[in-house]
Design a protein around this motif. Sequence first.
Motif, PDB file in Angstrom:
ATOM      1  N   THR A 306       0.770  -1.192   0.097  1.00  0.00           N
ATOM      2  CA  THR A 306       0.029  -0.102  -0.177  1.00  0.00           C
ATOM      3  C   THR A 306       0.617   1.211   0.053  1.00  0.00           C
ATOM      4  O   THR A 306       0.386   2.282   0.105  1.00  0.00           O
ATOM      5  N   ARG A 308       2.835   4.572  -0.639  1.00  0.00           N
ATOM      6  CA  ARG A 308       2.817   5.878  -1.367  1.00  0.00           C
ATOM      7  C   ARG A 308       3.902   6.845  -1.041  1.00  0.00           C
ATOM      8  O   ARG A 308       3.649   7.392  -0.056  1.00  0.00           O
ATOM      9  N   THR A 374      -8.680  -3.495 -18.423  1.00  0.00           N
ATOM     10  CA  THR A 374      -8.839  -2.444 -17.398  1.00  0.00           C
ATOM     11  C   THR A 374     -10.083  -3.051 -16.607  1.00  0.00           C
ATOM     12  O   THR A 374     -10.893  -3.660 -16.908  1.00  0.00           O
ATOM     13  N   GLU A 376     -12.333  -1.141 -16.395  1.00  0.00           N
ATOM     14  CA  GLU A 376     -13.562  -0.508 -17.055  1.00  0.00           C
ATOM     15  C   GLU A 376     -13.951  -1.385 -18.396  1.00  0.00           C
ATOM     16  O   GLU A 376     -14.653  -0.796 -19.411  1.00  0.00           O
ATOM     17  N   GLU A 441      -3.224  12.368 -10.291  1.00  0.00           N
ATOM     18  CA  GLU A 441      -3.511  12.298  -8.733  1.00  0.00           C
ATOM     19  C   GLU A 441      -4.544  11.509  -8.382  1.00  0.00           C
ATOM     20  O   GLU A 441      -4.454  10.714  -7.428  1.00  0.00           O
ATOM     21  N   ASP A 442      -5.794  11.860  -8.953  1.00  0.00           N
ATOM     22  CA  ASP A 442      -6.743  11.024  -8.532  1.00  0.00           C
ATOM     23  C   ASP A 442      -6.572   9.638  -8.834  1.00  0.00           C
ATOM     24  O   ASP A 442      -6.912   8.836  -8.200  1.00  0.00           O
ATOM     25  N   TYR A 443      -6.146   9.406 -10.060  1.00  0.00           N
ATOM     26  CA  TYR A 443      -5.924   7.871 -10.456  1.00  0.00           C
ATOM     27  C   TYR A 443      -5.015   7.270  -9.563  1.00  0.00           C
ATOM     28  O   TYR A 443      -5.035   6.171  -9.278  1.00  0.00           O
ATOM     29  N   LEU A 445      -4.498   7.779  -6.535  1.00  0.00           N
ATOM     30  CA  LEU A 445      -5.183   7.502  -5.241  1.00  0.00           C
ATOM     31  C   LEU A 445      -5.855   6.192  -5.018  1.00  0.00           C
ATOM     32  O   LEU A 445      -6.036   5.562  -4.223  1.00  0.00           O
ATOM     33  N   THR A 446      -6.405   5.755  -6.256  1.00  0.00           N
ATOM     34  CA  THR A 446      -6.810   4.584  -6.249  1.00  0.00           C
ATOM     35  C   THR A 446      -6.241   3.409  -7.026  1.00  0.00           C
ATOM     36  O   THR A 446      -6.612   2.274  -7.285  1.00  0.00           O
ATOM     37  N   PHE A 447      -5.141   3.616  -7.419  1.00  0.00           N
ATOM     38  CA  PHE A 447      -3.995   2.731  -8.067  1.00  0.00           C
ATOM     39  C   PHE A 447      -3.862   1.650  -7.107  1.00  0.00           C
ATOM     40  O   PHE A 447      -3.440   1.858  -5.910  1.00  0.00           O
ATOM     41  N   PRO A 448      -4.206   0.377  -7.385  1.00  0.00           N
ATOM     42  CA  PRO A 448      -4.165  -0.692  -6.342  1.00  0.00           C
ATOM     43  C   PRO A 448      -2.495  -1.127  -6.111  1.00  0.00           C
ATOM     44  O   PRO A 448      -2.638  -1.927  -5.164  1.00  0.00           O
ATOM     45  N   LYS A 463      -0.893  15.620  -1.833  1.00  0.00           N
ATOM     46  CA  LYS A 463      -2.120  14.742  -2.270  1.00  0.00           C
ATOM     47  C   LYS A 463      -1.777  13.231  -2.402  1.00  0.00           C
ATOM     48  O   LYS A 463      -2.650  12.249  -1.922  1.00  0.00           O
TER      49      LYS A 463
END
Length: 595
Positions: A306, A308, A374, A376, A441-443, A445-448, A463
């Motif tokens: 996890t 970052r 992906t 999606e 940045e938003d990506y 935050l959710t990148f596993p 962020k």
Amino acid sequence: MLISAEHISKNYGTKQLLNDVHLYLDEGEKIGIIGVNGTGKSTFLKILAGVEEADEGTLARDPNVQISYLPQNPRMEEDATVLEQVFLHYPEDFRALKEYEAKTMLSKLGVPDFDAKIGTLSGGQRKRVALAAALVHPADVLILDEPTNHLDSEMVAWLEEKLIRFRGGVILVTHDRYFLERVVTKITELTRGATYSYEANYSKYLELKAQRLEMAQATERKRQSVLRVEAQWIMRGARARGTKSKERIQRYHDLKDQSAPELDQVVKIAAGMSRLGKQIIELDHVGCRFGDKTVISDFTYHVKRTDRIGIVGHNGAGKSTLLNLAAGCLKPTEGTVTIGSTVRIGYFTQEGREMDPEEIAYDYVSEAGDRIETGEGTFTASQLMERFLFDGALQHTPIGRLSGGERRRLFLLRILMGAPNVLFLDEPTNDLDIDTLTILEDYLLTFPGVVIAVSHDRYFLDKMADAIFEVKGDGAVQIYSGNYADYLDKREPEETKSEKKQTQPKKQQSSSEPTPKRKFTYGEQREYETIEADLAALEEKIAAVEQAMNEAASDYVRLQELMEQKTQLEQALEEKTERWMYLEELAEKIAARKG
């Protein structure tokens, strides 16, 4: 007024970069120009600086106004020394007058070897030499293209102060949002060839832009509502018998011919990820030396799933060296680096992989894979390029004709096509526009998977990071938990803390002073046990209201009600968070006393 640019247009082949744009610069005004990569920001600066001619429009300035210009990619004399480059094209008496100031500036910018040849410098060092040359120039107007690129945090803070104190006018392009927040007095957004100006710094700009878009959408909803009514009237067989009927029919056609407000295109990141096992990357007693210089010494860290991590330190301290060691691109001179068998690294390097300027953009991306799975769904290389704002024409454009930011975005896309589960990012914010940065940045935050980034961008680190590694430059690497703001709070030197303890007199507690609390009250204990659940519940309510707002986009009355609900919930969340912070601090003090 220092500069007046009116009705400026510029076309490159089939691409209309600037279309009837305006900009006015007054004395003491500091304008930040922002926009998606490829919209013509650098071209606009060249026109304002007089380096390039506009196809149409007028550029006026007082003939006595002196302009100093920093281009995005400065051209330099390879055989000149650093100091010679700074004073290139200046007379000797000017150099004699300004040499001390230039040397001081170069030292601040991390280029202390004034006799080094330009040809031996890195790209970042060259940009810093060019920045020093621009700043030492006696000017009424500074025009700066990405001045914060290749500066560490201390250098950025120094440049901020210098520009804040500068009494002339400033026009700059930068992606550094804290820099925009603290330095600029006006933001000009360049989008689809047009400009929108806001008398604001960055945070106020976001607020004003949201209001502008909301008003434009409300006007469009009203237009569509009137059109539906008028269309029904037309369909009932209205005849233009009278003057009023003719006017009404004409009004209908005028409304119908109006174009809807164009929404800004945004990058949509969708990327696959390979499975990541338990063993990721383990650095054990790692050291790295270059000749007699020790860059990293006896560093041990086992990367967790996890993580970052943000890596900071002054230029030349060894940030990229640490990243290269962890990525397996550089062998340590001591210790071991073990990379797990399931690790799949995506490495976004500072300079980028060598790109063939003649290669077609689509071919460059498809080399990494023609399709990707992906969350999606499955995307072809072409579909993913469209999500990264490379339309059909750009996909078949040679790389050499793309802007610097577009090439960086293309490089990032190619990396993500490889479906990495560990991302290494070396100065990812250089040359990426703010919209793309926000999406990235938003990506992240959710990148596993794992994210490890070298960056000087304080906003990005605040962020993205949950740990900061500071590379000291003497071989040591110090680890801090939290984001960049937390790191700044904790990094005060130990000797400074001890000096404060010695200089501050000990407070003697008088009998009239209340004794510190040693335990929770019954009510506080109950509140402390449930407050995290309360915070989670408020966050869920806010998320539900936001979902309802998306669904009620066409119902203006309902949208207003939901916006008021959201404001009330966010205020309650802020108050509850402050209460949680107080109780958490009290709990830590109680635990410390018991210890």
